[in-house]
Enzyme design. Sequence first.
Site, short mmCIF file in Angstrom:
data_model
loop_
_atom_site.label_atom_id
_atom_site.label_comp_id
_atom_site.label_asym_id
_atom_site.label_seq_id
_atom_site.Cartn_x
_atom_site.Cartn_y
_atom_site.Cartn_z
N ASN A 1 -28.74 6.32 25.60
CA ASN A 1 -27.46 7.02 25.51
C ASN A 1 -27.12 7.51 26.91
O ASN A 1 -27.95 8.14 27.56
CB ASN A 1 -27.55 8.22 24.57
CG ASN A 1 -27.82 7.83 23.13
OD1 ASN A 1 -27.89 6.65 22.79
ND2 ASN A 1 -27.97 8.82 22.27
N GLU B 1 -25.26 4.95 22.78
CA GLU B 1 -24.09 5.83 22.89
C GLU B 1 -23.55 5.77 24.30
O GLU B 1 -24.32 5.82 25.27
CB GLU B 1 -24.46 7.31 22.63
CG GLU B 1 -24.64 7.67 21.20
CD GLU B 1 -24.96 9.16 21.01
OE1 GLU B 1 -24.58 9.99 21.86
OE2 GLU B 1 -25.62 9.45 19.99
N HIS C 1 -30.62 12.84 13.61
CA HIS C 1 -29.63 13.21 14.62
C HIS C 1 -29.37 14.71 14.46
O HIS C 1 -28.29 15.15 14.15
CB HIS C 1 -28.36 12.37 14.48
CG HIS C 1 -27.51 12.30 15.71
ND1 HIS C 1 -27.06 11.11 16.26
CD2 HIS C 1 -27.02 13.27 16.52
CE1 HIS C 1 -26.32 11.36 17.34
NE2 HIS C 1 -26.27 12.67 17.51
N GLU D 1 -31.92 11.29 20.84
CA GLU D 1 -31.98 12.25 21.95
C GLU D 1 -32.92 13.43 21.70
O GLU D 1 -32.47 14.58 21.61
CB GLU D 1 -30.57 12.76 22.29
CG GLU D 1 -29.60 11.66 22.65
CD GLU D 1 -28.28 12.18 23.23
OE1 GLU D 1 -28.12 13.40 23.35
OE2 GLU D 1 -27.43 11.35 23.60
N TYR E 1 -23.94 9.26 29.49
CA TYR E 1 -22.60 9.82 29.70
C TYR E 1 -22.30 10.04 31.18
O TYR E 1 -21.21 9.73 31.65
CB TYR E 1 -22.44 11.13 28.92
CG TYR E 1 -22.42 10.86 27.43
CD1 TYR E 1 -21.23 10.52 26.80
CD2 TYR E 1 -23.59 10.85 26.69
CE1 TYR E 1 -21.21 10.20 25.44
CE2 TYR E 1 -23.58 10.54 25.33
CZ TYR E 1 -22.38 10.21 24.72
OH TYR E 1 -22.37 9.88 23.40
N ARG F 1 -23.52 2.33 14.00
CA ARG F 1 -24.71 3.19 14.06
C ARG F 1 -24.35 4.54 13.46
O ARG F 1 -23.45 5.22 13.95
CB ARG F 1 -25.14 3.35 15.53
CG ARG F 1 -26.23 4.38 15.74
CD ARG F 1 -26.69 4.42 17.21
NE ARG F 1 -27.71 5.43 17.37
CZ ARG F 1 -27.54 6.61 17.98
NH1 ARG F 1 -26.37 6.92 18.54
NH2 ARG F 1 -28.53 7.47 18.06
C1 FCB Z 1 -24.77 13.08 22.63
C2 FCB Z 1 -25.01 13.22 21.14
C3 FCB Z 1 -23.82 12.88 20.29
C4 FCB Z 1 -22.52 13.36 20.90
C5 FCB Z 1 -22.43 12.97 22.36
C6 FCB Z 1 -21.17 13.39 23.04
O1 FCB Z 1 -25.65 13.90 23.32
O2 FCB Z 1 -26.07 12.39 20.74
O3 FCB Z 1 -24.03 13.41 19.01
O4 FCB Z 1 -22.34 14.69 20.70
O5 FCB Z 1 -23.52 13.48 23.06
#
Ligand code: FCB
Length: 485
Positions: A305, A385, A123, A176, A307, A79
């Site tokens: 995405n 992501e 992006h 995002e 984290y 991607r």
């Molecule tokens: C996300 C972004 C990506 C990267 C990660 C850590 O928010 O989409 O570009 O920076 O975080």
Amino acid sequence: MARENLRFPPGFLWGAATAAYQIEGAAREDGRTPSIWDTFSHTPGKVLGGDTGDVAVDHYHRWRDDVRLMADLGLISYRFSVSWPRVQPTGRGPAVQRGLDFYRGLVDELLAHGIQPMVTLYHWDLPQELEDAFPSGSAAGGGWPERDTAYRFAEYAGIVGEALGDRVEMWSTLNEPWCSAFLGYGSGVHAPGRTDPVAALRAAHHLNLAHGLGAQALREQLPARARIGVSLNPSAVRPLTASAGDLDARRRIDALANRVFTGPMLRGTYDDDLVADTARLTDWSFVRDDDLRITRHPLDFLGINYYSPAVVSAATEEDAAAGPRKDGHGASEHSPWPGADEHVSFHRAPGELTAMDWPVDPTGLTDLLLEYTAQAPGVPLYVTENGAAYDDKPGEDGQVHDPDRVRYLHSHIAAVHHAILAGADVRGYFLWSLLDNFEWAYGYSKRFGAVHVDYETQARTPKSSAHWYAKLAASGELPREYVAD
Ligand code: FCB
């Protein structure tokens, strides 16, 4: 006896993700003009260490080697994002052929190695000229708060669709949009660095509109087999306690982080509570009659995405007095949560921290995948992501050992498996990121790559996580227990 591995469905896409501004460099080559990230990163004090994406990891020149690296790692999919100012420098009018040729070459090389491309159109690198232009004359200024930007995006989407539509099947309109709107125009820690809550809400709407118009423009160019989706970063937001105040704080952040996008995209609406919570700031008259029909363009897939989760409570007295707080993306005096500050406090979620100070908690990923299975029935999901930053350094043996990242990936991929068993239709997982790269406001100080980059020499060294991931991509099976290398 060893317990059986966790098996993923056949055809599951094991991939890695990157973004143009974070890796390409070549900021002034072949007709590319500045994006808002060029301007922002060149403004003193905006990015840690004064880092910029001028050179980044020089992918614009090293793409053949980088594709070979992906092939060596056995990636099934890649991607990447297209740089808008590289293919349409002023954000309007004809395309630059050299820009399009770069991406055609990249896609051909990927396909020649059996790697399926997934293209993200946006992006975050808006052409600076569009940030500076506001044909409607609105006091909120240009860029995403300006309605015309959505129409410019649709034109750009059509250009890229026409150039790559014969060879790319997976398309994502935006990455995002929450970050583009609320970090770009609210807290100002991302480009263009504006701090106006109304501009942030207008930006959110015009991003929704851009998604719908862009999806329409792509559909006109692409063959029927092409799939069009979007990558969101929904917040796995949890109340600190079950008190009414904490539940209300959760509702407010769910509205501003999640439903502000999923409402228009999935249901064709801005929820009443969101409009009421922000009524002091705006009457939302920038939403025009037909807009919410356009934003609800059918999604062929939804990219998630993820984290880290968020924990919120009713505002503590201290927080209510202190004003906006750090939000995990960079420090700012300004808030990325229009209208919510006096009502909500953020708390550290439990769990170990990554180098970003983001807590590690894979259960948030399972929760989101199940939540969007319920909210978007029949729409396949991809984790577009997921990954972690750690302070990786080459060891004396020249290798880069990153057991923390392997542990992070193991637990999160197991969380995806868990969601699949519970009924989520997840079709792929994209590790963020293939390479160490320019991490926005943190510059090169945070390393997310499965492949280490020496920024002096641009040498690439696959970390132990890359070797670990290669085994997973080859077998489609995750060992139940994490085993350190
Ligand atoms: C996300 C972004 C990506 C990267 C990660 C850590 O928010 O989409 O570009 O920076 O975080």
